[in-house]
Write an enzyme that holds these catalytic residues in place. Structure first.
Site, PDB file in Angstrom:
ATOM      1  N   ALA A 242      -4.817   2.891  -1.271  1.00 40.95           N
ATOM      2  CA  ALA A 242      -4.216   3.204  -2.574  1.00 40.95           C
ATOM      3  C   ALA A 242      -3.018   2.303  -2.783  1.00 40.95           C
ATOM      4  O   ALA A 242      -2.125   2.228  -1.928  1.00 40.95           O
ATOM      5  CB  ALA A 242      -3.790   4.669  -2.625  1.00 40.95           C
TER       6      ALA A 242
ATOM      7  N   ALA B 287       0.845  -1.193   0.000  1.00 38.19           N
ATOM      8  CA  ALA B 287       0.000   0.000   0.000  1.00 38.19           C
ATOM      9  C   ALA B 287       0.877   1.238   0.000  1.00 38.19           C
ATOM     10  O   ALA B 287       1.897   1.289   0.690  1.00 38.19           O
ATOM     11  CB  ALA B 287      -0.922   0.025   1.211  1.00 38.19           C
ATOM     12  N   ASP B 288       0.469   2.225  -0.760  1.00 39.28           N
ATOM     13  CA  ASP B 288       1.127   3.526  -0.713  1.00 39.28           C
ATOM     14  C   ASP B 288       0.409   4.465   0.250  1.00 39.28           C
ATOM     15  O   ASP B 288       1.003   5.437   0.709  1.00 39.28           O
ATOM     16  CB  ASP B 288       1.178   4.138  -2.111  1.00 39.28           C
ATOM     17  CG  ASP B 288       2.220   3.449  -2.976  1.00 39.28           C
ATOM     18  OD1 ASP B 288       3.312   4.017  -3.134  1.00 39.28           O
ATOM     19  OD2 ASP B 288       1.962   2.337  -3.464  1.00 39.28           O
ATOM     20  N   ARG B 289      -0.851   4.154   0.532  1.00 41.35           N
ATOM     21  CA  ARG B 289      -1.584   4.950   1.520  1.00 41.35           C
ATOM     22  C   ARG B 289      -2.817   4.166   1.957  1.00 41.35           C
ATOM     23  O   ARG B 289      -3.544   3.624   1.129  1.00 41.35           O
ATOM     24  CB  ARG B 289      -2.002   6.305   0.930  1.00 41.35           C
ATOM     25  CG  ARG B 289      -2.499   7.307   1.962  1.00 41.35           C
ATOM     26  CD  ARG B 289      -2.908   8.625   1.306  1.00 41.35           C
ATOM     27  NE  ARG B 289      -1.816   9.341   0.689  1.00 41.35           N
ATOM     28  CZ  ARG B 289      -1.416  10.558   1.017  1.00 41.35           C
ATOM     29  NH1 ARG B 289      -2.004  11.193   2.004  1.00 41.35           N
ATOM     30  NH2 ARG B 289      -0.442  11.153   0.361  1.00 41.35           N
TER      31      ARG B 289
END
Length: 360
Positions: A255, A245-247
């Site tokens: 995201a 996950a990036d966020r």
């Protein structure tokens, strides 16, 4: 025994990053000794993966500060550092780790100045450098904890077949990895039957990077195209999907690399558990849901060209979002270094409450 793959090498105030654009054909480390070089490496995706991006940004600025002339006052040095951090944050807008690192470093500088009114600018520089260096060691220990907690999500009485997307291993972090760290942990404990990796178009991080790591470490594995996922689940009996996950926002919406959303949909249809592996630094509780996440769009040529050769019809328009949003309702659990964030009986994540409890 093979040495661990390292996306980031740092020693004696010198940072080197592995140019992942050249993998798997070439294995080349490049100097990254300034914020400008750090920005370029991140923006061009020579280094990628949310944890690695934040560490590269911090250490590239640390290298610059180490060589900076001692001509600044405390106020001047503070402005210099803050401006460089703001600049580094423009390199890639979706990964929250980069912004959290920047905010934490700014708070650190502010606190040191407030605590010690006559602080020496040299000492202030050294404090920044030491804290940037600490990010490397902490990231590796966090990743190993994620691997441990993630492997415990699967039954002990059978070997597991796992599907992953993009690259979340040593090349996306300072070492070991997040989602790929779970696969490593399963493999080392003899619980892994097979790992499947998507090629991850259009940038092919799965084919170029994850496949490289899996082969490098002799993990039983197979590469598939992104469009084979549903049929793979039907034919091969996948036991779980693990992605990075990036966020991750307050309600659990996530995201991650474009294509993750469709994997989650396929997993839900086939009753396959879908886990997100992310350090706490990837969690952003300032945003309530995924609609508030800014999605980076990448250059058109990443989709129309491979290794500089055009594969698409000239003149065709291109839409190339780098990430998509997976709704929390499609996620089984979020694996962090503090444990797995589960869902309640209503199928909702209570991420803020989890963090408050674990971080006391």
């Amino acid at each position: 025994m093979k040495p661990n793959l390292e996306a980031i090498k740092y020693k004696n105030n010198k940072l080197e990053i592995l140019n992942q654009l050249l993998l798997p054909e070439s294995f080349v480390y490049e100097d990254c000794l300034s914020a400008e070089q750090g920005w370029q490496a991140i923006q061009q995706m020579k280094v990628r993966g949310a944890p690695a991006i934040a560490i590269t940004a911090a250490l590239s600025l640390a290298c610059e500060l180490y060589h900076l002339e001692d001509k600044y006052s405390v106020a001047g040095l503070k402005k210099y550092i803050f401006d460089k951090l703001d600049y580094l944050c423009t390199s890639r807008p979706t990964a929250v780790n980069l912004f959290k690192m920047s905010d934490q470093m700014k708070s650190l500088i502010e606190n040191e100045i407030n605590k010690e009114k006559e602080i020496d600018p040299k000492k202030l520089k050294q404090i920044f450098i030491e804290n940037a260096e600490n990010l490397l060691e902490k990231d590796i220990s966090d990743n190993k904890a994620i691997g441990h907690f993630g492997s415990e999500c699967f039954p002990l009485n059978k070997k597991i077949k796992i599907l992953t997307h993009c690259n979340t291993g040593s090349l996306a972090t300072s070492g070991y990895g997040t989602a790929l760290g779970i696969i490593r942990s399963l493999h080392s404990s003899n619980k892994l039957e097979h790992a499947y990796a998507t090629e991850t178009r259009p940038y092919n991080q799965g084919a170029r990077l994850t496949a490289f790591e899996l082969v490098y470490e002799n993990i039983p594995s197979t590469l598939i195209t992104d469009s084979m996922v549903s049929f793979l689940m039907k034919e091969k009996g996948i036991d779980g999907v693990v992605v990075g996950a990036d966020r991750v926002v307050a309600n659990g919406d996530t995201a991650n690399k474009i294509g993750t959303y469709q994997l989650a949909i396929a997993a839900a249809y086939h009753n396959v558990p879908f886990y997100v592996a992310a350090p706490i630094t990837s969690i952003d509780c300032t945003k309530n849901n995924g609609s508030e996440i800014h999605i980076e769009e990448r250059p058109k040529h990443e989709l129309t060209h491979i290794n500089g050769i055009q594969i698409a019809a000239k003149g065709i328009d291109v839409w190339n979002p780098s990430f998509d949003i997976t709704p929390a309702k499609l996620i089984t659990g979020i694996v962090t270094e503090l444990g797995v964030i589960p869902k309640n009986s209503d199928g909702e994540f209570y991420i803020k409450e989890f963090l408050l409890k674990k971080q006391k």
